[in-house]
Motif scaffolding. Structure first.
Motif, PDB file in Angstrom:
ATOM      1  N   PRO A   6       0.926  -1.264  -0.071  1.00  0.00           N
ATOM      2  CA  PRO A   6      -0.241   0.025  -0.203  1.00  0.00           C
ATOM      3  C   PRO A   6       0.852   1.392   0.106  1.00  0.00           C
ATOM      4  O   PRO A   6       2.201   1.278   0.383  1.00  0.00           O
ATOM      5  N   MET A   7       0.428   2.346  -0.294  1.00  0.00           N
ATOM      6  CA  MET A   7       1.203   3.839  -0.515  1.00  0.00           C
ATOM      7  C   MET A   7       1.636   3.985   0.627  1.00  0.00           C
ATOM      8  O   MET A   7       2.719   4.727   0.588  1.00  0.00           O
ATOM      9  N   ASP A   8       0.874   4.060   1.787  1.00  0.00           N
ATOM     10  CA  ASP A   8       1.598   4.533   2.892  1.00  0.00           C
ATOM     11  C   ASP A   8       2.657   3.919   3.667  1.00  0.00           C
ATOM     12  O   ASP A   8       3.688   4.246   3.907  1.00  0.00           O
ATOM     13  N   LYS A   9       2.850   2.584   3.074  1.00  0.00           N
ATOM     14  CA  LYS A   9       3.915   1.780   3.625  1.00  0.00           C
ATOM     15  C   LYS A   9       5.126   2.266   2.625  1.00  0.00           C
ATOM     16  O   LYS A   9       6.382   2.190   3.195  1.00  0.00           O
ATOM     17  N   LEU A  10       4.951   2.261   1.332  1.00  0.00           N
ATOM     18  CA  LEU A  10       5.973   2.848   0.488  1.00  0.00           C
ATOM     19  C   LEU A  10       6.520   4.027   0.670  1.00  0.00           C
ATOM     20  O   LEU A  10       7.619   4.604   0.805  1.00  0.00           O
ATOM     21  N   ALA A  11       5.482   5.013   1.377  1.00  0.00           N
ATOM     22  CA  ALA A  11       5.839   6.322   1.521  1.00  0.00           C
ATOM     23  C   ALA A  11       6.842   6.406   2.819  1.00  0.00           C
ATOM     24  O   ALA A  11       7.787   7.264   2.679  1.00  0.00           O
ATOM     25  N   ARG A  12       6.555   5.525   3.626  1.00  0.00           N
ATOM     26  CA  ARG A  12       7.431   5.516   5.064  1.00  0.00           C
ATOM     27  C   ARG A  12       8.897   5.013   4.554  1.00  0.00           C
ATOM     28  O   ARG A  12       9.797   5.398   5.245  1.00  0.00           O
ATOM     29  N   HIS A  13       8.746   3.985   3.788  1.00  0.00           N
ATOM     30  CA  HIS A  13       9.966   3.495   3.344  1.00  0.00           C
ATOM     31  C   HIS A  13      10.899   4.663   2.456  1.00  0.00           C
ATOM     32  O   HIS A  13      12.110   4.923   2.741  1.00  0.00           O
ATOM     33  N   LEU A  14      10.449   5.236   1.500  1.00  0.00           N
ATOM     34  CA  LEU A  14      11.126   6.232   0.789  1.00  0.00           C
ATOM     35  C   LEU A  14      11.463   7.800   1.583  1.00  0.00           C
ATOM     36  O   LEU A  14      12.489   8.104   1.364  1.00  0.00           O
ATOM     37  N   LYS A  15      10.673   7.829   2.642  1.00  0.00           N
ATOM     38  CA  LYS A  15      10.879   8.957   3.489  1.00  0.00           C
ATOM     39  C   LYS A  15      12.497   8.766   4.259  1.00  0.00           C
ATOM     40  O   LYS A  15      13.205   9.862   4.329  1.00  0.00           O
ATOM     41  N   LYS A  16      13.069   7.417   4.159  1.00  0.00           N
ATOM     42  CA  LYS A  16      14.056   7.206   5.046  1.00  0.00           C
ATOM     43  C   LYS A  16      15.556   7.731   3.917  1.00  0.00           C
ATOM     44  O   LYS A  16      16.619   8.078   4.608  1.00  0.00           O
ATOM     45  N   PHE A  17      15.063   7.949   2.790  1.00  0.00           N
ATOM     46  CA  PHE A  17      16.111   8.416   2.123  1.00  0.00           C
ATOM     47  C   PHE A  17      16.574   9.891   1.478  1.00  0.00           C
ATOM     48  O   PHE A  17      17.004  10.307   0.823  1.00  0.00           O
ATOM     49  N   ILE A  18      15.423  10.803   2.196  1.00  0.00           N
ATOM     50  CA  ILE A  18      15.118  12.168   1.658  1.00  0.00           C
ATOM     51  C   ILE A  18      16.538  12.713   2.303  1.00  0.00           C
ATOM     52  O   ILE A  18      17.260  13.773   1.813  1.00  0.00           O
ATOM     53  N   LYS A  19      16.725  12.448   3.418  1.00  0.00           N
ATOM     54  CA  LYS A  19      18.003  13.133   4.324  1.00  0.00           C
ATOM     55  C   LYS A  19      18.511  12.054   5.066  1.00  0.00           C
ATOM     56  O   LYS A  19      18.280  11.101   5.709  1.00  0.00           O
ATOM     57  N   ILE A  20      19.995  12.224   4.663  1.00  0.00           N
ATOM     58  CA  ILE A  20      20.780  10.960   4.687  1.00  0.00           C
ATOM     59  C   ILE A  20      22.151  11.734   5.123  1.00  0.00           C
ATOM     60  O   ILE A  20      22.606  12.811   4.604  1.00  0.00           O
ATOM     61  N   ARG A  21      22.920  11.169   5.974  1.00  0.00           N
ATOM     62  CA  ARG A  21      24.178  11.695   6.801  1.00  0.00           C
ATOM     63  C   ARG A  21      25.401  10.973   6.198  1.00  0.00           C
ATOM     64  O   ARG A  21      25.169   9.740   5.687  1.00  0.00           O
ATOM     65  N   ASN A  22      26.323  11.461   6.070  1.00  0.00           N
ATOM     66  CA  ASN A  22      27.631  11.052   5.799  1.00  0.00           C
ATOM     67  C   ASN A  22      28.484  10.358   6.972  1.00  0.00           C
ATOM     68  O   ASN A  22      27.753  10.435   8.010  1.00  0.00           O
ATOM     69  N   ASN A  23      29.481   9.661   6.959  1.00  0.00           N
ATOM     70  CA  ASN A  23      30.117   8.914   7.997  1.00  0.00           C
ATOM     71  C   ASN A  23      30.791   9.818   8.975  1.00  0.00           C
ATOM     72  O   ASN A  23      31.123   9.292   9.980  1.00  0.00           O
ATOM     73  N   GLU A  24      30.733  11.161   8.380  1.00  0.00           N
ATOM     74  CA  GLU A  24      31.050  12.115   9.524  1.00  0.00           C
ATOM     75  C   GLU A  24      30.086  12.772  10.383  1.00  0.00           C
ATOM     76  O   GLU A  24      30.191  13.805  11.298  1.00  0.00           O
ATOM     77  N   GLY A  25      28.816  12.416  10.158  1.00  0.00           N
ATOM     78  CA  GLY A  25      27.604  12.907  10.762  1.00  0.00           C
ATOM     79  C   GLY A  25      26.952  14.117  10.196  1.00  0.00           C
ATOM     80  O   GLY A  25      26.198  14.600  10.595  1.00  0.00           O
TER      81      GLY A  25
END
Length: 444
Positions: free
Chosen positions: A240-259
């Protein structure tokens, strides 16, 4: 017992880090051995104990033969040989190689099936405008036809910022017949309403697939106005769309290995095409993106238009029951390098296109490699912005076309105390003046 000798070897080795990325290094190794056969066996055993794999041995020499070949004092080799004489072997420093031309883990098998479909949308002259096909039939089948899997849905992730640049206003609220969900939450969803990424369920039923008149207005508008404009990417998923949306939210803001945190605009198909090509052999990253876990995957395929919109690319996960995602994603330095390479290649293509449009006769016989070479030269000379690179490539093109020496102009500019951008403007104007002199026959 056969006598052992001390050998110096330079090796190309590879090693995988905790993120599953294979890195390549050169390393100098001193090792005691009876002969070269015994040496190579010991080098392989030594590499296995050090958790790296030897891909190639550039050379292996007896220490004295090695020193005799050099015209300088090789302190490192002498020190390694001394340690090897006492302990049987000695390892030098790992020196990273910078080969990122073929993608991450380029010698591993790909985890994606990557298919390309030409987009040749043609109008039917025998039909009125309202009966014209709204999409290339082959592309419609790839994106929307799920007759072989009735549970599969088609979702579209839209970049509102890019879309608004085409529509001149935020228009997603006008399509009330489609489920739409922002990937931003709470107050941020309202504050950045006109800039947020939005997920839409654009699945078509059998009736809509077979009858153009039943196709929603959004679909018609998207493929007539937004296809080829880099405003969104498609997903195939049974969830369902809400499950896919929750998954894609994880990639909008990503940190590097220095934080440090970064916004990742993966919903731009140009970025996503390049990124998926780069990580297709990286199990941990592919598993995370596709939500692969215990033989299932949240995302079945990701579909993106190419730079011009003349090609549709589908990245479909190859069934692999060993893929399991977990933990947070951190952007590695290798990935940042790929993004920098992509931006550089993109800028070079833009400059080539602009020069061909501005000077069609002069560039008619010019190869892509020549434009690329001029861009590389310009970058090396400090012309780093697209505008400055254009000015440099223009000057190189004119110098070649009209057969005058560009180095004279560059020598004059090297004595000027101006910024690179101002210097590129002077280069452009000086070249333009030179062209006018040469074409008019004046030698002043």
């Amino acid at each position: 017992m056969r006598q052992e000798y001390t050998w110096i070897s330079r090796c190309l080795v590879k090693q995988s880090d905790i993120n599953g990325i294979t890195h390549r290094y050169t390393i100098q190794i001193a090792c005691n051995a009876n002969d070269d056969v015994d040496l190579h066996r010991r080098l392989r055993d030594l590499a296995a104990n050090q958790d790296f794999v030897i891909e190639a041995i550039e050379y292996s020499r007896l220490i004295q033969d090695h020193l005799d070949k050099l015209d300088y004092y090789d302190h490192e080799s002498i020190q390694l040989a001394s340690q090897s004489a006492q302990h049987g072997y000695a390892l030098g420093q790992l020196t990273a190689t910078n080969d990122t031309s073929s993608g991450i883990n380029h010698d591993h098998p790909s985890l994606l099936n990557i298919d390309e479909y030409p987009v040749t949308h043609k109008k039917d002259p025998t039909k009125p405008s309202w009966q014209q096909p709204w999409i290339d039939p082959a592309v419609k089948k790839v994106i929307f036809d799920h007759s072989l899997n009735a549970q599969l849905k088609t979702y579209l992730l839209i970049d509102a910022t890019s879309r608004n640049a085409i529509t001149s206003t935020f228009d997603l609220g006008e399509y009330d017949d489609l489920p739409i969900q922002s990937l931003y939450s709470g107050a941020l969803a309202q504050e950045l309403k006109q800039q947020a990424p939005y997920l839409l369920d654009v699945t078509l039923n059998a009736q809509q697939l077979s009858n153009n008149e039943d196709v929603p207005r959004f679909h018609r508008d998207f493929f007539s106005k937004h296809w080829g404009q880099h405003t969104g990417i498609f997903f195939h998923s049974s969830e369902p769309m809400d499950k896919l949306a929750r998954h894609l939210k994880k990639f909008i803001k990503i940190r590097n290995n220095e934080g440090q945190w970064f916004y990742f605009r993966f919903f731009d198909p140009r970025t996503m095409n390049h990124y998926l090509q780069s990580i297709q052999r990286w199990p941990q990253r592919i598993a995370k993106w596709y939500g692969a876990q215990q033989g299932t995957e949240l995302i079945k395929a990701i579909l993106c238009e190419d730079q011009s919109g003349s090609l549709l690319k589908r990245y479909q996960l190859i069934p692999d029951h060993t893929l399991n995602h977990g933990g947070q994603i951190e952007l590695t330095e290798t990935e940042f390098q790929f993004f920098q390479d992509y931006r550089w290649q993109h800028n070079k293509q833009l400059i080539e296109t602009e020069l061909k449009n501005d000077f069609p006769l002069e560039t008619q016989q010019m190869s892509h490699q020549q434009f690329s070479l001029w861009c590389d030269e310009g970058k090396h000379k400090g012309y780093t912005t697209p505008r400055a690179l254009y000015d440099y490539c223009y000057s190189a093109l004119m110098a070649q076309t009209h057969n005058f020496d560009l180095s004279e102009i560059e020598h004059y500019l090297s004595e000027q105390t101006t910024s690179h951008l101002e210097k590129s403007k002077l280069l452009y104007q000086s070249t333009k003046d030179a062209v006018e002199r040469y074409t008019s026959g004046s030698t002043r």
